[in-house]
Design a protein around this motif. Structure first.
Motif, PDB file in Angstrom:
ATOM      1  N   LEU A  93       0.839  -1.207   0.000  1.00  0.00           N
ATOM      2  CA  LEU A  93       0.000   0.000   0.000  1.00  0.00           C
ATOM      3  C   LEU A  93       0.871   1.252   0.000  1.00  0.00           C
ATOM      4  CD1 LEU A  93      -2.760   1.359   0.142  1.00  0.00           C
ATOM      5  CD2 LEU A  93      -2.621   1.233   2.617  1.00  0.00           C
ATOM      6  N   VAL A  94       1.938   1.212   0.788  1.00  0.00           N
ATOM      7  CA  VAL A  94       2.838   2.363   0.832  1.00  0.00           C
ATOM      8  C   VAL A  94       3.380   2.649  -0.570  1.00  0.00           C
ATOM      9  CG1 VAL A  94       5.119   3.075   1.624  1.00  0.00           C
ATOM     10  CG2 VAL A  94       3.479   2.151   3.244  1.00  0.00           C
ATOM     11  N   GLN A  95       3.702   1.578  -1.285  1.00  0.00           N
ATOM     12  CA  GLN A  95       4.266   1.762  -2.621  1.00  0.00           C
ATOM     13  C   GLN A  95       3.224   2.221  -3.638  1.00  0.00           C
ATOM     14  OE1 GLN A  95       5.755  -2.182  -3.060  1.00  0.00           O
ATOM     15  NE2 GLN A  95       7.786  -1.688  -2.284  1.00  0.00           N
ATOM     16  N   ARG A  96       1.955   1.944  -3.364  1.00  0.00           N
ATOM     17  CA  ARG A  96       0.941   2.182  -4.384  1.00  0.00           C
ATOM     18  C   ARG A  96      -0.074   3.255  -3.986  1.00  0.00           C
ATOM     19  NH1 ARG A  96       2.763   1.432  -8.444  1.00  0.00           N
ATOM     20  NH2 ARG A  96       0.727   1.441  -9.401  1.00  0.00           N
ATOM     21  N   THR A  97       0.204   4.030  -2.970  1.00  0.00           N
ATOM     22  CA  THR A  97      -0.808   4.996  -2.498  1.00  0.00           C
ATOM     23  C   THR A  97      -1.312   5.906  -3.605  1.00  0.00           C
ATOM     24  OG1 THR A  97       1.034   6.289  -1.708  1.00  0.00           O
ATOM     25  CG2 THR A  97      -0.265   5.147  -0.053  1.00  0.00           C
ATOM     26  N   GLY A  98      -0.404   6.302  -4.495  1.00  0.00           N
ATOM     27  CA  GLY A  98      -0.813   7.258  -5.518  1.00  0.00           C
ATOM     28  C   GLY A  98      -1.383   6.618  -6.764  1.00  0.00           C
ATOM     29  N   ALA A  99      -1.447   5.307  -6.819  1.00  0.00           N
ATOM     30  CA  ALA A  99      -1.812   4.660  -8.083  1.00  0.00           C
ATOM     31  C   ALA A  99      -2.956   3.657  -7.945  1.00  0.00           C
ATOM     32  CB  ALA A  99      -0.590   3.960  -8.656  1.00  0.00           C
ATOM     33  N   ILE A 100      -3.655   3.709  -6.838  1.00  0.00           N
ATOM     34  CA  ILE A 100      -4.788   2.790  -6.696  1.00  0.00           C
ATOM     35  C   ILE A 100      -5.943   3.327  -7.539  1.00  0.00           C
ATOM     36  CG2 ILE A 100      -6.465   1.860  -5.059  1.00  0.00           C
ATOM     37  CD1 ILE A 100      -4.271   1.751  -3.036  1.00  0.00           C
ATOM     38  N   ARG A 101      -6.478   2.459  -8.376  1.00  0.00           N
ATOM     39  CA  ARG A 101      -7.451   2.921  -9.366  1.00  0.00           C
ATOM     40  C   ARG A 101      -8.706   3.478  -8.697  1.00  0.00           C
ATOM     41  NH1 ARG A 101      -7.769  -2.076 -13.332  1.00  0.00           N
ATOM     42  NH2 ARG A 101      -5.943  -2.834 -12.256  1.00  0.00           N
ATOM     43  N   ASN A 102      -9.190   2.781  -7.708  1.00  0.00           N
ATOM     44  CA  ASN A 102     -10.417   3.227  -7.060  1.00  0.00           C
ATOM     45  C   ASN A 102     -10.171   3.355  -5.551  1.00  0.00           C
ATOM     46  OD1 ASN A 102     -12.959   3.779  -6.278  1.00  0.00           O
ATOM     47  ND2 ASN A 102     -13.862   1.847  -6.942  1.00  0.00           N
ATOM     48  N   PRO A 103      -9.704   4.501  -5.131  1.00  0.00           N
ATOM     49  CA  PRO A 103      -9.335   4.653  -3.713  1.00  0.00           C
ATOM     50  C   PRO A 103     -10.493   4.412  -2.754  1.00  0.00           C
ATOM     51  CG  PRO A 103      -8.534   6.510  -5.021  1.00  0.00           C
ATOM     52  CD  PRO A 103      -9.454   5.735  -5.895  1.00  0.00           C
ATOM     53  N   THR A 133      -3.988 -13.011 -14.452  1.00  0.00           N
ATOM     54  CA  THR A 133      -4.968 -12.879 -15.530  1.00  0.00           C
ATOM     55  C   THR A 133      -4.522 -11.780 -16.502  1.00  0.00           C
ATOM     56  OG1 THR A 133      -6.182 -11.267 -14.244  1.00  0.00           O
ATOM     57  CG2 THR A 133      -6.844 -13.569 -13.998  1.00  0.00           C
ATOM     58  N   PRO A 134      -5.088 -11.742 -17.711  1.00  0.00           N
ATOM     59  CA  PRO A 134      -4.666 -10.715 -18.668  1.00  0.00           C
ATOM     60  C   PRO A 134      -4.882  -9.300 -18.153  1.00  0.00           C
ATOM     61  CG  PRO A 134      -5.940 -12.404 -19.781  1.00  0.00           C
ATOM     62  CD  PRO A 134      -6.036 -12.704 -18.321  1.00  0.00           C
ATOM     63  N   THR A 135      -5.884  -9.110 -17.303  1.00  0.00           N
ATOM     64  CA  THR A 135      -6.171  -7.746 -16.847  1.00  0.00           C
ATOM     65  C   THR A 135      -5.413  -7.365 -15.574  1.00  0.00           C
ATOM     66  OG1 THR A 135      -8.071  -8.619 -15.675  1.00  0.00           O
ATOM     67  CG2 THR A 135      -8.487  -7.629 -17.844  1.00  0.00           C
ATOM     68  N   ALA A 136      -4.751  -8.331 -14.978  1.00  0.00           N
ATOM     69  CA  ALA A 136      -4.032  -8.015 -13.723  1.00  0.00           C
ATOM     70  C   ALA A 136      -2.824  -7.143 -14.041  1.00  0.00           C
ATOM     71  CB  ALA A 136      -3.584  -9.306 -13.049  1.00  0.00           C
ATOM     72  N   THR A 137      -2.665  -6.073 -13.267  1.00  0.00           N
ATOM     73  CA  THR A 137      -1.506  -5.212 -13.491  1.00  0.00           C
ATOM     74  C   THR A 137      -0.320  -5.776 -12.718  1.00  0.00           C
ATOM     75  OG1 THR A 137      -2.183  -3.802 -11.684  1.00  0.00           O
ATOM     76  CG2 THR A 137      -2.832  -3.114 -13.890  1.00  0.00           C
ATOM     77  N   GLY A 140       1.946  -7.061  -7.451  1.00  0.00           N
ATOM     78  CA  GLY A 140       2.995  -6.663  -6.520  1.00  0.00           C
ATOM     79  C   GLY A 140       4.409  -6.821  -7.023  1.00  0.00           C
ATOM     80  N   ALA A 141       4.613  -6.695  -8.331  1.00  0.00           N
ATOM     81  CA  ALA A 141       5.971  -6.845  -8.849  1.00  0.00           C
ATOM     82  C   ALA A 141       6.767  -5.577  -8.555  1.00  0.00           C
ATOM     83  CB  ALA A 141       5.930  -7.089 -10.356  1.00  0.00           C
ATOM     84  N   ASP A 155       4.543   6.301 -12.008  1.00  0.00           N
ATOM     85  CA  ASP A 155       3.488   5.321 -11.747  1.00  0.00           C
ATOM     86  C   ASP A 155       2.981   4.655 -13.016  1.00  0.00           C
ATOM     87  OD1 ASP A 155       3.627   5.966  -9.076  1.00  0.00           O
ATOM     88  OD2 ASP A 155       2.119   7.542  -9.239  1.00  0.00           O
ATOM     89  N   VAL A 156       3.511   5.060 -14.162  1.00  0.00           N
ATOM     90  CA  VAL A 156       2.972   4.556 -15.424  1.00  0.00           C
ATOM     91  C   VAL A 156       3.209   3.046 -15.564  1.00  0.00           C
ATOM     92  CG1 VAL A 156       3.274   4.635 -17.922  1.00  0.00           C
ATOM     93  CG2 VAL A 156       3.033   6.737 -16.633  1.00  0.00           C
ATOM     94  N   VAL A 157       4.398   2.610 -15.141  1.00  0.00           N
ATOM     95  CA  VAL A 157       4.698   1.183 -15.271  1.00  0.00           C
ATOM     96  C   VAL A 157       3.672   0.350 -14.507  1.00  0.00           C
ATOM     97  CG1 VAL A 157       6.423  -0.594 -14.797  1.00  0.00           C
ATOM     98  CG2 VAL A 157       7.137   1.613 -15.642  1.00  0.00           C
ATOM     99  N   GLY A 158       3.154   0.919 -13.433  1.00  0.00           N
ATOM    100  CA  GLY A 158       2.160   0.207 -12.634  1.00  0.00           C
ATOM    101  C   GLY A 158       0.846  -0.021 -13.360  1.00  0.00           C
ATOM    102  N   LEU A 159       0.635   0.675 -14.465  1.00  0.00           N
ATOM    103  CA  LEU A 159      -0.617   0.518 -15.204  1.00  0.00           C
ATOM    104  C   LEU A 159      -0.561  -0.637 -16.195  1.00  0.00           C
ATOM    105  CD1 LEU A 159      -1.120   4.292 -16.115  1.00  0.00           C
ATOM    106  CD2 LEU A 159      -2.071   3.075 -14.173  1.00  0.00           C
ATOM    107  N   VAL A 160       0.642  -1.106 -16.465  1.00  0.00           N
ATOM    108  CA  VAL A 160       0.796  -2.142 -17.496  1.00  0.00           C
ATOM    109  C   VAL A 160       0.247  -3.466 -16.983  1.00  0.00           C
ATOM    110  CG1 VAL A 160       2.464  -3.401 -18.898  1.00  0.00           C
ATOM    111  CG2 VAL A 160       2.810  -0.974 -18.435  1.00  0.00           C
ATOM    112  N   ALA A 161      -0.624  -4.069 -17.776  1.00  0.00           N
ATOM    113  CA  ALA A 161      -1.232  -5.344 -17.376  1.00  0.00           C
ATOM    114  C   ALA A 161      -0.538  -6.494 -18.093  1.00  0.00           C
ATOM    115  CB  ALA A 161      -2.719  -5.324 -17.725  1.00  0.00           C
ATOM    116  N   ILE A 162      -0.816  -7.685 -17.594  1.00  0.00           N
ATOM    117  CA  ILE A 162      -0.218  -8.893 -18.185  1.00  0.00           C
ATOM    118  C   ILE A 162      -0.579  -8.975 -19.671  1.00  0.00           C
ATOM    119  CG2 ILE A 162      -0.169 -11.408 -18.034  1.00  0.00           C
ATOM    120  CD1 ILE A 162       1.044  -9.965 -15.645  1.00  0.00           C
ATOM    121  N   GLY A 163      -1.838  -8.638 -19.987  1.00  0.00           N
ATOM    122  CA  GLY A 163      -2.287  -8.719 -21.376  1.00  0.00           C
ATOM    123  C   GLY A 163      -1.484  -7.808 -22.290  1.00  0.00           C
TER     124      GLY A 163
END
Lengths: 449, 98
Positions: free
Chosen positions: A125-135, A322-326, A332-333, A406-414
């Motif tokens: 959570l500390v790493q992703r505070t600014g990038a959670i899609r739906n806070p 899954t394909p949609t998992a970021t 958590g990568a 935070d852009v890299v965090g948006l990339v999904a498996i798909g």
């Protein structure tokens, strides 16, 4: 019971606050701080003195009461956490700490494991505070991460269980312990493993011996003993195990024609007792019999390759990849994990997917300064490019503001699978073109003759 | 320093903004000490080694602070750094195992 400090490290922060100049200090109410500045400013004091004093009849404007963390919505709390507000963190932990712990407990983990899950979840959570899609769904997000962390621990435990001795489960009525053939075979296995270990460099051998201890020491301890960074231990371990397996296969193939080997009736299996962490039948670690360039690459192939690489690197069950998992947010990568994943994909497919290529794909034709503004945020053009490159996002769901980091965090498996698929198709097309050209030349030569 | 009973019993999250990237190790060391809350004799940032690589932060405790942390069930100090509009923020997450 331990406590959560609600007051931040006030003495520690004092130094930082001075260094920050006009930035509002953490944990201090902005109104209070403004009041302090006013009190110390002679001009402001003079102005205040000159101002007419409001009489009792003058309607006073209601002063907005600052929102306390307890009254904040999850979105507001996360925003404050992202800015480094200690009180907001305390409130988040107080509000959701029990939830995180209960998710871990539900998986029947031990107390220490629950603590590990909690720590990993909070770190995420500390790493992703600014990038959670739906806070607003912070509780769901935390529960999902806690569940994934719990599953990760369970999977690790399952993998860490020593695999059964190759002969152990064959038949109950065979006393393998006293069976001379079984003893000889087991000794032979051990001899082979010892011989293979002897072929490894000293540091790699030491590392393998350390990671195979029961219980295994932490990566930090291993790194300290071997004089290497803790973050390098995992990848090095994987490389060592792979190298050990190659050596073992080489040793076994040298000795395979021996007639006594087949006397037992069953085909000789690779000794597995000491290489428990390497799933030998895993598709991504087994070189395909048919070069991938000769197959018709389809999206499912690419996705399966990416999924396996991600699951192996992050030690996750494949079904949650899954394909949609970021990669960062959902799975958590860390940055090193992403490099490792791309490296695995390259080893499996011989297709180079450098990290820079992923960044370039996300950025499109935009120059870095066009993609990112001077404030570190993604520009409007950058957002449009992101929506084109990552079609799973919409303008409404894309975080706003979005920081370049935070852009890299948006990339999904798909998305990665798409990139890989495109590369595989390109290679296949190039291969077909070369084949046609060669074939055409041969035909031409035949006709000329 | 006021305190609230923690429902999870063990989570310590400490955070602070940093002015310059070069201040990250010192800030992480201070936050780690604040989270561990050791006795005054052990309250020295010299006992906390902080290495930063890009946005990854690795924290190592030196003896005797490491022994103090182990006694209290602190197996790992996780630290991270991220960039906000206002600048960098470092956060330390620490769990005290029971």
């Amino acid at each position: 019971m331990t406590t959560i400090a609600t007051d931040p490290t006030r003495t520690d922060l004092a130094v930082t606050d001075r260094a920050l100049g006009d930035r509002a200090p953490t944990g201090v109410d902005p109104g209070t701080r403004a009041g302090a500045i006013l009190a110390n400013n002679p001009i402001a004091t003079a102005l205040t003195a000159a101002a007419p004093t409001p009489t009792a009849l003058t309607p006073t404007a209601p002063t907005p009461t600052p929102l306390t963390p307890a009254a904040m919505t999850p979105t507001q709390l996360l925003a404050r956490c992202h800015e480094g507000d200690q009180r907001a963190w305390d409130e988040v932990v107080s509000r959701y700490g029990r939830l995180v712990y209960s998710v871990a407990r539900r998986h029947r983990l031990s107390s220490a494991e629950c603590d590990d899950v909690a720590q990993a979840t909070w770190v995420r959570l500390v790493q992703r505070t600014g990038a959670i899609r739906n806070p607003e769904s912070l509780a769901d997000w935390l529960a999902t991460v806690a569940r994934n962390e719990s599953l990760r621990i369970i999977t690790r435990e399952r993998r860490a269980m020593p695999l059964a001795d190759p002969l152990e489960g064959q038949s109950a009525d065979i006393d393998t312990a006293s069976d001379p053939a079984a003893i000889a075979l087991r000794n032979e296995d051990l001899r082979l493993v010892a011989e293979a270990l002897g072929h490894l460099p000293d540091q790699q051998r030491d590392l393998l011996q350390l990671v195979l201890q029961d219980p295994p020491p932490s990566y930090a301890e291993i790194g300290e003993r071997l004089g290497m960074p803790a973050s390098s231990v995992g990848p090095t371990r994987t490389r060592c195990l792979r190298k050990l397996r190659t050596i073992l296969e080489g040793l076994m193939s040298e000795e395979a024609p021996s007639p006594d080997r087949s006397a037992g009736g069953s085909p000789r299996q690779a000794p597995r007792a000491s290489v428990r962490a390497v799933p030998t039948d895993h598709p991504s670690t087994q070189p395909s019999a048919q070069p991938i360039a000769e197959r018709t690459p389809v999206m499912t192939d690419a996705f399966a390759i990416v999924r396996d690489a991600v699951a192996e690197t992050l030690d996750l069950p494949a079904d949650i990849v899954t394909p949609t998992a970021t990669l960062v947010d959902d799975l958590g990568a860390a940055s090193l994990d992403i490099v490792e994943i791309l490296f695995r994909i390259e080893r499996t497919t011989d297709v180079l997917l450098p990290f820079e290529d992923l960044v370039a794909f996300v950025r499109g034709d935009l120059a870095p300064e066009e993609f990112t503004g001077p404030d570190g945020r993604v520009t409007l053009d950058g957002r449009r490019q992101l929506l084109r490159a990552l079609p799973q996002w919409t303008d409404a769901t894309l975080p706003n503001p979005l920081h370049a980091g935070d852009v890299v965090g948006l990339v999904a498996i798909g998305n990665i699978a798409d990139r890989l698929d495109a590369r595989l198709r390109a290679r296949s097309a190039a291969h077909s073109a070369t084949h046609s050209a060669t074939h055409g030349c041969a035909l031409h030569a035949e006709v000329a003759a | 320093m006021s305190a609230t009973p923690a429902p999870t019993g063990a989570v310590q999250i400490r955070t602070a903004p940093v002015a310059r990237p070069g201040d990250v190790p010192a800030a992480v060391a201070r936050l780690t000490l604040a989270a561990l809350d050791p006795p005054r004799t052990l309250r020295s940032t010299d006992l906390v080694d902080v290495v930063t690589v890009a946005h990854e932060v690795v924290v190592e405790l030196r003896e005797p602070l490491a022994g103090f942390a182990r006694e209290r069930g602190c197996h790992r100090v996780a630290a991270t750094r991220h960039t906000t509009r206002a600048g960098d923020v470092v956060t330390v997450v620490l769990i005290r195992h029971r």
